[in-house]
Design a protein around this motif. Structure first.
Motif, PDB file in Angstrom:
ATOM      1  N   PRO A  35       0.802  -1.229   0.000  1.00  0.00           N
ATOM      2  CA  PRO A  35       0.000   0.000   0.000  1.00  0.00           C
ATOM      3  C   PRO A  35       0.839   1.285   0.000  1.00  0.00           C
ATOM      4  N   GLN A  36       2.135   1.175   0.288  1.00  0.00           N
ATOM      5  CA  GLN A  36       3.001   2.350   0.313  1.00  0.00           C
ATOM      6  C   GLN A  36       3.857   2.514  -0.952  1.00  0.00           C
ATOM      7  N   ARG A  37       4.098   1.421  -1.687  1.00  0.00           N
ATOM      8  CA  ARG A  37       4.987   1.493  -2.850  1.00  0.00           C
ATOM      9  C   ARG A  37       4.621   0.403  -3.854  1.00  0.00           C
ATOM     10  N   ALA A  38       4.754   0.741  -5.124  1.00  0.00           N
ATOM     11  CA  ALA A  38       4.547  -0.246  -6.181  1.00  0.00           C
ATOM     12  C   ALA A  38       5.671  -0.117  -7.206  1.00  0.00           C
ATOM     13  N   ASP A  39       6.183  -1.260  -7.634  1.00  0.00           N
ATOM     14  CA  ASP A  39       7.207  -1.309  -8.672  1.00  0.00           C
ATOM     15  C   ASP A  39       6.567  -1.952  -9.898  1.00  0.00           C
ATOM     16  N   VAL A  40       6.628  -1.242 -11.010  1.00  0.00           N
ATOM     17  CA  VAL A  40       5.909  -1.620 -12.213  1.00  0.00           C
ATOM     18  C   VAL A  40       6.881  -1.690 -13.393  1.00  0.00           C
ATOM     19  N   ALA A  41       6.642  -2.615 -14.302  1.00  0.00           N
ATOM     20  CA  ALA A  41       7.334  -2.643 -15.591  1.00  0.00           C
ATOM     21  C   ALA A  41       6.311  -2.222 -16.638  1.00  0.00           C
ATOM     22  N   ILE A  42       6.585  -1.123 -17.310  1.00  0.00           N
ATOM     23  CA  ILE A  42       5.680  -0.599 -18.333  1.00  0.00           C
ATOM     24  C   ILE A  42       6.138  -1.154 -19.679  1.00  0.00           C
ATOM     25  N   ILE A  43       5.254  -1.885 -20.350  1.00  0.00           N
ATOM     26  CA  ILE A  43       5.587  -2.512 -21.624  1.00  0.00           C
ATOM     27  C   ILE A  43       5.110  -1.603 -22.760  1.00  0.00           C
ATOM     28  N   THR A  44       6.039  -1.256 -23.638  1.00  0.00           N
ATOM     29  CA  THR A  44       5.774  -0.277 -24.686  1.00  0.00           C
ATOM     30  C   THR A  44       6.206  -0.815 -26.042  1.00  0.00           C
ATOM     31  N   ARG A  45       5.375  -0.544 -27.064  1.00  0.00           N
ATOM     32  CA  ARG A  45       5.752  -0.873 -28.441  1.00  0.00           C
ATOM     33  C   ARG A  45       6.339   0.385 -29.074  1.00  0.00           C
ATOM     34  N   GLN A  46       7.564   0.269 -29.555  1.00  0.00           N
ATOM     35  CA  GLN A  46       8.248   1.394 -30.192  1.00  0.00           C
ATOM     36  C   GLN A  46       7.794   1.536 -31.646  1.00  0.00           C
ATOM     37  N   LYS A  47       8.092   2.675 -32.234  1.00  0.00           N
ATOM     38  CA  LYS A  47       7.631   2.935 -33.603  1.00  0.00           C
ATOM     39  C   LYS A  47       8.208   1.961 -34.628  1.00  0.00           C
ATOM     40  N   ASP A  48       9.340   1.313 -34.320  1.00  0.00           N
ATOM     41  CA  ASP A  48       9.922   0.336 -35.247  1.00  0.00           C
ATOM     42  C   ASP A  48       9.362  -1.083 -35.045  1.00  0.00           C
ATOM     43  N   GLY A  49       8.378  -1.217 -34.128  1.00  0.00           N
ATOM     44  CA  GLY A  49       7.758  -2.511 -33.859  1.00  0.00           C
ATOM     45  C   GLY A  49       8.405  -3.300 -32.742  1.00  0.00           C
ATOM     46  N   SER A  50       9.516  -2.831 -32.222  1.00  0.00           N
ATOM     47  CA  SER A  50      10.170  -3.509 -31.104  1.00  0.00           C
ATOM     48  C   SER A  50       9.441  -3.159 -29.793  1.00  0.00           C
ATOM     49  N   TYR A  51       9.774  -3.887 -28.748  1.00  0.00           N
ATOM     50  CA  TYR A  51       9.138  -3.678 -27.442  1.00  0.00           C
ATOM     51  C   TYR A  51      10.191  -3.380 -26.381  1.00  0.00           C
ATOM     52  N   THR A  52       9.805  -2.552 -25.417  1.00  0.00           N
ATOM     53  CA  THR A  52      10.675  -2.248 -24.288  1.00  0.00           C
ATOM     54  C   THR A  52       9.904  -2.390 -22.987  1.00  0.00           C
ATOM     55  N   SER A  53      10.657  -2.559 -21.931  1.00  0.00           N
ATOM     56  CA  SER A  53      10.121  -2.586 -20.577  1.00  0.00           C
ATOM     57  C   SER A  53      10.783  -1.445 -19.815  1.00  0.00           C
ATOM     58  N   ASN A  54       9.967  -0.571 -19.247  1.00  0.00           N
ATOM     59  CA  ASN A  54      10.474   0.584 -18.514  1.00  0.00           C
ATOM     60  C   ASN A  54      10.121   0.406 -17.036  1.00  0.00           C
ATOM     61  N   ALA A  55      11.137   0.284 -16.199  1.00  0.00           N
ATOM     62  CA  ALA A  55      10.914   0.124 -14.753  1.00  0.00           C
ATOM     63  C   ALA A  55      10.491   1.460 -14.153  1.00  0.00           C
ATOM     64  N   ALA A  56       9.422   1.443 -13.385  1.00  0.00           N
ATOM     65  CA  ALA A  56       8.934   2.648 -12.724  1.00  0.00           C
ATOM     66  C   ALA A  56       8.404   2.267 -11.342  1.00  0.00           C
ATOM     67  N   SER A  57       8.600   3.169 -10.396  1.00  0.00           N
ATOM     68  CA  SER A  57       8.097   2.958  -9.038  1.00  0.00           C
ATOM     69  C   SER A  57       7.272   4.164  -8.628  1.00  0.00           C
ATOM     70  N   VAL A  58       6.215   3.904  -7.890  1.00  0.00           N
ATOM     71  CA  VAL A  58       5.406   4.978  -7.329  1.00  0.00           C
ATOM     72  C   VAL A  58       5.278   4.765  -5.827  1.00  0.00           C
ATOM     73  N   VAL A  59       5.120   5.868  -5.111  1.00  0.00           N
ATOM     74  CA  VAL A  59       4.930   5.826  -3.662  1.00  0.00           C
ATOM     75  C   VAL A  59       3.631   6.548  -3.323  1.00  0.00           C
ATOM     76  N   TRP A  60       2.958   6.063  -2.274  1.00  0.00           N
ATOM     77  CA  TRP A  60       1.716   6.680  -1.829  1.00  0.00           C
ATOM     78  C   TRP A  60       2.072   7.897  -0.982  1.00  0.00           C
ATOM     79  N   SER A  61       1.553   9.037  -1.357  1.00  0.00           N
ATOM     80  CA  SER A  61       1.912  10.289  -0.692  1.00  0.00           C
ATOM     81  C   SER A  61       0.962  10.604   0.459  1.00  0.00           C
ATOM     82  N   ALA A  62       1.398  11.486   1.338  1.00  0.00           N
ATOM     83  CA  ALA A  62       0.565  11.944   2.451  1.00  0.00           C
ATOM     84  C   ALA A  62      -0.678  12.669   1.945  1.00  0.00           C
ATOM     85  N   GLU A  63      -0.605  13.207   0.722  1.00  0.00           N
ATOM     86  CA  GLU A  63      -1.741  13.911   0.131  1.00  0.00           C
ATOM     87  C   GLU A  63      -2.786  12.943  -0.427  1.00  0.00           C
TER      88      GLU A  63
END
Length: 156
Positions: A94-122
């Protein structure tokens, strides 16, 4: 660039430059990670400070991104941008999530972009940028859309 939305967010789209309000669950965290990652990557010169202040967690990594972003000028929308296909939830609390974002590039290849989010006090997810000591590249090539990917409707 088409940025996915769903019932889990964003719920508040004002200002449009930095939509926020994601559910406090895994899908909400993933959508917040995708939203913030894309927006910080393509924000125009008159938008990036709002994106940084509203979607990225405060700290040294955001400060470093701000210093580097000042050196770049983006004045027009991205042409032929990649398409976000889906995500893999790598870790969730509930405080943090680690995600791999899967994206198709314009040349048809695929990438995985690691991203993390944290739950804020707001009460929302904020992108937690990696610190400068991280040796793992955030983007890596993948062969197609991995089987464990949660594919986002209407994206790929």
């Amino acid at each position: 660039m088409k940025i996915p939305t769903a019932d889990q967010g964003p719920h508040a789209s004002i200002p449009i430059v930095a939509p926020h309000g994601f559910d406090h669950n895994g899908p909400g965290a993933a959508l917040a990670a995708i939203n913030a990652t894309v927006r910080m990557s393509v924000a125009a010169d008159d938008q990036w400070s709002d994106v940084g202040n509203q979607l990225i967690a405060p700290g040294p990594a955001r400060d470093a991104w701000t210093i580097e972003r000042v050196r770049v000028s983006i004045t027009a929308p991205a042409t032929d941008p990649p398409t976000v296909c889906g995500y893999q939830m790598r870790n969730y609390t509930p405080q943090r999530a680690d995600v791999a974002i899967i994206t198709r590039q314009k040349d048809g290849s695929y990438t995985s972009n690691a991203a993390s989010v944290v739950w804020s006090a707001e009460g929302d997810w904020l992108l937690a940028l990696p610190d400068s000591t991280s040796s793992t590249p955030p983007v890596s090539a993948v062969d197609g859309i991995p089987a464990s990917t949660i594919v986002l409707k209407g994206q790929c």
